[in-house]
Design a protein around this motif. Structure first.
Motif, short mmCIF file in Angstrom:
data_model
loop_
_atom_site.label_atom_id
_atom_site.label_comp_id
_atom_site.label_asym_id
_atom_site.label_seq_id
_atom_site.Cartn_x
_atom_site.Cartn_y
_atom_site.Cartn_z
N HIS A 129 28.02 -25.97 7.32
CA HIS A 129 28.30 -24.97 6.38
C HIS A 129 29.11 -23.85 6.64
O HIS A 129 29.61 -22.98 5.87
N TYR A 130 29.43 -23.58 8.28
CA TYR A 130 30.23 -22.71 8.75
C TYR A 130 31.53 -23.43 8.73
O TYR A 130 32.66 -22.61 9.09
N LYS A 184 26.73 -13.08 6.45
CA LYS A 184 27.40 -14.33 7.35
C LYS A 184 28.76 -14.74 6.72
O LYS A 184 29.62 -14.93 7.54
N THR A 211 32.08 -20.71 0.84
CA THR A 211 30.84 -20.78 1.36
C THR A 211 29.72 -20.87 0.33
O THR A 211 28.69 -21.34 0.48
N PHE A 212 30.00 -20.57 -0.92
CA PHE A 212 29.15 -20.68 -1.98
C PHE A 212 28.95 -22.21 -2.59
O PHE A 212 27.98 -22.61 -3.41
N SER A 213 29.80 -23.02 -1.72
CA SER A 213 29.53 -24.60 -2.26
C SER A 213 28.33 -24.97 -1.89
O SER A 213 27.69 -26.15 -2.40
N GLU A 214 27.42 -24.32 -0.74
CA GLU A 214 26.00 -24.78 -0.16
C GLU A 214 25.37 -23.60 -0.36
O GLU A 214 25.90 -22.31 -0.21
N VAL A 235 30.02 -31.90 1.72
CA VAL A 235 29.26 -30.66 1.50
C VAL A 235 28.12 -31.04 0.55
O VAL A 235 28.37 -31.83 -0.38
N LEU A 276 31.99 -14.54 8.46
CA LEU A 276 33.03 -15.77 8.63
C LEU A 276 34.53 -15.48 8.14
O LEU A 276 35.50 -15.94 8.65
N GLN A 305 23.20 -22.38 1.73
CA GLN A 305 22.60 -22.07 2.97
C GLN A 305 23.33 -20.99 3.81
O GLN A 305 22.78 -20.56 4.80
N VAL A 306 24.47 -20.29 3.21
CA VAL A 306 25.09 -19.35 4.29
C VAL A 306 24.64 -17.93 3.39
O VAL A 306 24.83 -17.71 2.35
N PRO A 307 23.99 -17.08 4.23
CA PRO A 307 23.58 -15.63 3.75
C PRO A 307 25.10 -15.00 3.44
O PRO A 307 26.01 -15.29 4.20
N TYR A 356 33.02 -26.10 7.24
CA TYR A 356 33.91 -26.68 6.18
C TYR A 356 34.64 -25.25 5.39
O TYR A 356 35.80 -25.78 5.12
N PRO A 357 34.33 -24.08 5.44
CA PRO A 357 35.13 -23.07 4.52
C PRO A 357 36.42 -23.06 5.52
O PRO A 357 37.48 -22.72 4.97
#
Lengths: 508, 149
Positions: A391-392, B118, B108-111, A223, B122, B113-115, A394-395
């Motif tokens: 980034h979609y 979204k 998703t907050f690890s990066e 990540v 997800l 890049q994710v709005p 890994y979660p």
């Protein structure tokens, strides 16, 4: 003829609708997870195998085998299209597979990989069925001393031969064995390193450990890393999948040589697929009339390692199933999964549970067949999966790891153990310590201790008595030879390193 | 470039420390026994000593070698830990549906890049997927919703 009867028995077990369904599910899920770049077979198997805990043993093993092949196959797909090997064994596939993809021949490369996997796998299965009963029969005479020495050889070979830094590999094997001592000692009933905690009395589960080391550890280190690899949109279209006549003509001999090399190397302790693919590639390059084509998209350079890889994957089951001694970390994970289902592989398995043993072998073959059927039409789907940004993904992987860890014993504390091993895995990546030997040491550690204790009781504490047994002594001598050879190599490299350091570094 | 390979020095010494600590603890707490009747302490003590030796074997050559600095990424570690912790705390208290949803969204907050919209989508998708696989398909004995307050 006995072999045919065994095959029939195995087919009877494997070809029930339920077992076929689970084989299919395993292959599909395995390929799905294996395709994700950076997720190697170990991470994929440890993520998926909690799903099998709820099935009856035969169906579970069949699904597990499907997962195993699926992940290997998925890994080669990522290698060819993205040049990112999921495992060391698919690193060689990148050498000629990625150039082929860049030339717009990705479809042909994936098609030939699928065929090569099937041919190599089938070859390995034939070797596995021919030799397993012989080895098992011979192994019936083995006592604790023989098992102990074979395990020591396996551990030493696996941590030194295929590793860039043998001292780190050996240290990790020992560390894994040390972690395995946590929990109740099977002989005396004393709880070791439990520090008064009840849940530590059971020791660490192999699934929690593998999921943490390979799953969470992998996510943590990938990540935020820059991923510049992009699939060429032209290679993703796969306009032309069918190989030309010339491709076929060039492929059959490398396929046969790859299968033979893979089968032989795969069965040896500690070497496994990663050595087999390098050897198969090197042999093809050596005997080729046009060695300069290798590395620029030569189909021989793709077919030989792929057949070797899959043949080795099969024959790696020979020591695992007949002796109960896994030769690699992946096999250790498979052994751990078998033991969770209450099956203790060893020489008596073939005799006592023939339907399970031959059912498993036949389901290996059906798994390979399903891969062929599944992947030729679905290649387009796998390619599209590679287009999903990480980034979609890994979660989603993280959630599956959490549910998997929790569902094993329905204990939330196991999820935290996975997190803890995730930290260990990430720290080991930072320190460049290999995680696979740790897992192997963890699985074999308790077995080594048990067999050593037994052999010492039988020998009345006399070490000479163990060494002077012909098989045990020879195997221990080979182990020692590998150790000494490695040590000499390390000292030579150390001296070279010193010389480099003493030279002025600003001279360039 | 660093003037010494600190990565291997630190990891080697760390292993030596772990090995010695394990060996000393096992030596003081568990019975070693004899070769013919080994006690529970024999294996941990010998493994601890071997690990300590290998730690030195890794660390000592690194003293006279240049090395690269290791990069520690703090943000993913913290965010992932919170995400996994929240799963462990929620799975039995509130059920799999909210647990999966929050775990996914937090992760998703690890990066960057994710709005957020979204991330919520997800989360919803993962919730539906895991519910249909594990509850509907495999029938795991986990509550879907368990709001007991």
């Amino acid at each position: 003829m006995e072999l045919l009867a065994n095959f029939a028995l195995g087919l009877e077990t494997a070809v029930t609708p339920t077992n076929l369904f689970f084989c299919f599910a395993g292959v599909f899920l395995g390929t799905f997870v294996g395709v994700i770049p950076g997720v190697g077979p170990l991470a994929a198997i440890s993520m998926l195998f909690p799903i099998t805990f709820y099935l009856e043993p035969t169906a579970a093993l069949i699904m597990l085998a499907g997962i195993y092949y699926g992940t290997t196959y998925g890994g080669s797909t990522a290698s060819i299209l993205l040049n990112i090997p999921g495992a060391t064994s698919s690193a060689v596939t990148c050498l000629d597979g990625y150039p082929m993809a860049k030339q717009g021949r990705a479809g042909v490369a994936l098609f030939m990989t699928t065929i090569a996997s099937f041919v190599g796998g089938s070859f390995g299965i034939i070797i596995l069925s021919l030799f397993s009963p012989l080895i098992a029969e011979y192994a019936l005479t083995f006592g604790p001393a023989e098992y102990f020495s074979l395990m020591v050889l396996g551990l030493i070979a696996a941590s030194t031969i295929a590793n860039a830094s043998p001292s780190k590999g050996l240290a990790m094997v020992v560390f894994g064995m040390l972690i395995a001592t946590v929990g109740t000692d099977s002989q005396s009933g004393v709880g070791r390193f439990t520090f008064g905690s009840m849940s530590l009395l059971e020791g660490f589960g192999i699934s929690a450990m593998a999921m943490g080391l390979f799953g969470v550890g992998e996510i943590l280190s990938s990540v935020g890393a820059t991923r510049d690899a992009k699939i060429d949109s032209s290679s993703a279209k796969l306009l032309n999948m069918l190989p030309t006549k010339d491709d076929w003509r060039r492929s059959w001999a490398p396929g046969l040589r790859g299968s033979s090399i893979g089968s032989f190397i795969g069965a040896l302790p500690g070497t496994g697929p990663s050595i087999a693919v390098f050897m198969a590639y090197a042999v093809e390059k050596r005997i080729s009339k046009t060695p300069e084509r290798f590395g620029t998209g030569a189909i021989e350079g793709l077919v030989a390692p792929e057949t070797a890889n899959n043949a080795a994957d099969q024959t790696a089951f020979i020591p695992t199933l007949t002796l109960g001694i896994p030769g690699s970390a992946t096999m250790a994970l498979m052994l751990g999964a078998l033991m969770i289902h209450g099956i203790q592989p060893g020489p008596t398995l073939i005799v006592e549970q023939p339907s399970l043993f031959w059912g498993l072998i036949m389901s290996f073959w059906i798994g390979n067949l399903l891969l062929l059927v599944l992947n030729l039409p679905l290649i387009g789907l796998w390619v599209r999966l590679l287009l999903i940004p990480y980034h979609y993904l890994y979660p989603a992987i993280l959630v599956f790891l959490c549910i998997g860890a929790y569902s094993v014993r329905a204990n939330p504390a196991d999820v935290l153990i996975v997190l803890g091993f995730g930290f260990v895995g990430y720290a080991m990546r930072l320190a460049d310590l290999p995680a696979a030997p740790l897992l192997l040491g963890f699985v074999l550690g308790p077995l080594v201790e048990m067999q050593f204790r037994r052999s010492m009781v039988l020998a009345r504490g006399d070490v000479i008595d163990v060494i002077s047994r012909p098989i045990a002594g020879t195997v221990l001598a080979i182990s020692l030879a590998i150790l000494v050879w490695t040590l000499v190599g390390a000292i030579v490299r150390y001296c070279h390193g010193r010389k480099d350091l003493n030279e002025p570094s600003t001279g360039k | 470039m660093l003037d010494r390979d600190y990565r291997d020095i630190v990891s080697g010494l760390g292993l030596t420390l772990t090995g010695s600590a394990a060996a000393l603890y096992a030596l003081s707490e568990y019975n070693i026994g004899t070769f013919s009747r080994m006690g529970p302490g024999m294996m941990p003590v010998s493994l601890g000593i071997i690990l300590a030796v290998f730690g030195l074997v890794i660390a000592i050559p690194a003293l006279s070698r240049r090395g690269e600095a290791a990069q520690l990424k703090l943000r993913p570690i913290v965010v992932m830990s919170i995400s996994i912790l929240s799963f462990a705390l929620m799975i039995e208290k509130v059920g799999i549906v909210p647990a999966v949803f929050f775990t996914t969204v937090i992760a998703t907050f690890s990066e960057t890049q994710v709005p957020f919209a979204k991330a919520l989508m997800l989360g919803a998708g993962m919730t539906l997927l895991t519910w249909s696989i594990f509850i509907l398909g495999l029938g795991l004995p986990i509550a879907s919703f368990d709001w007991s307050f």
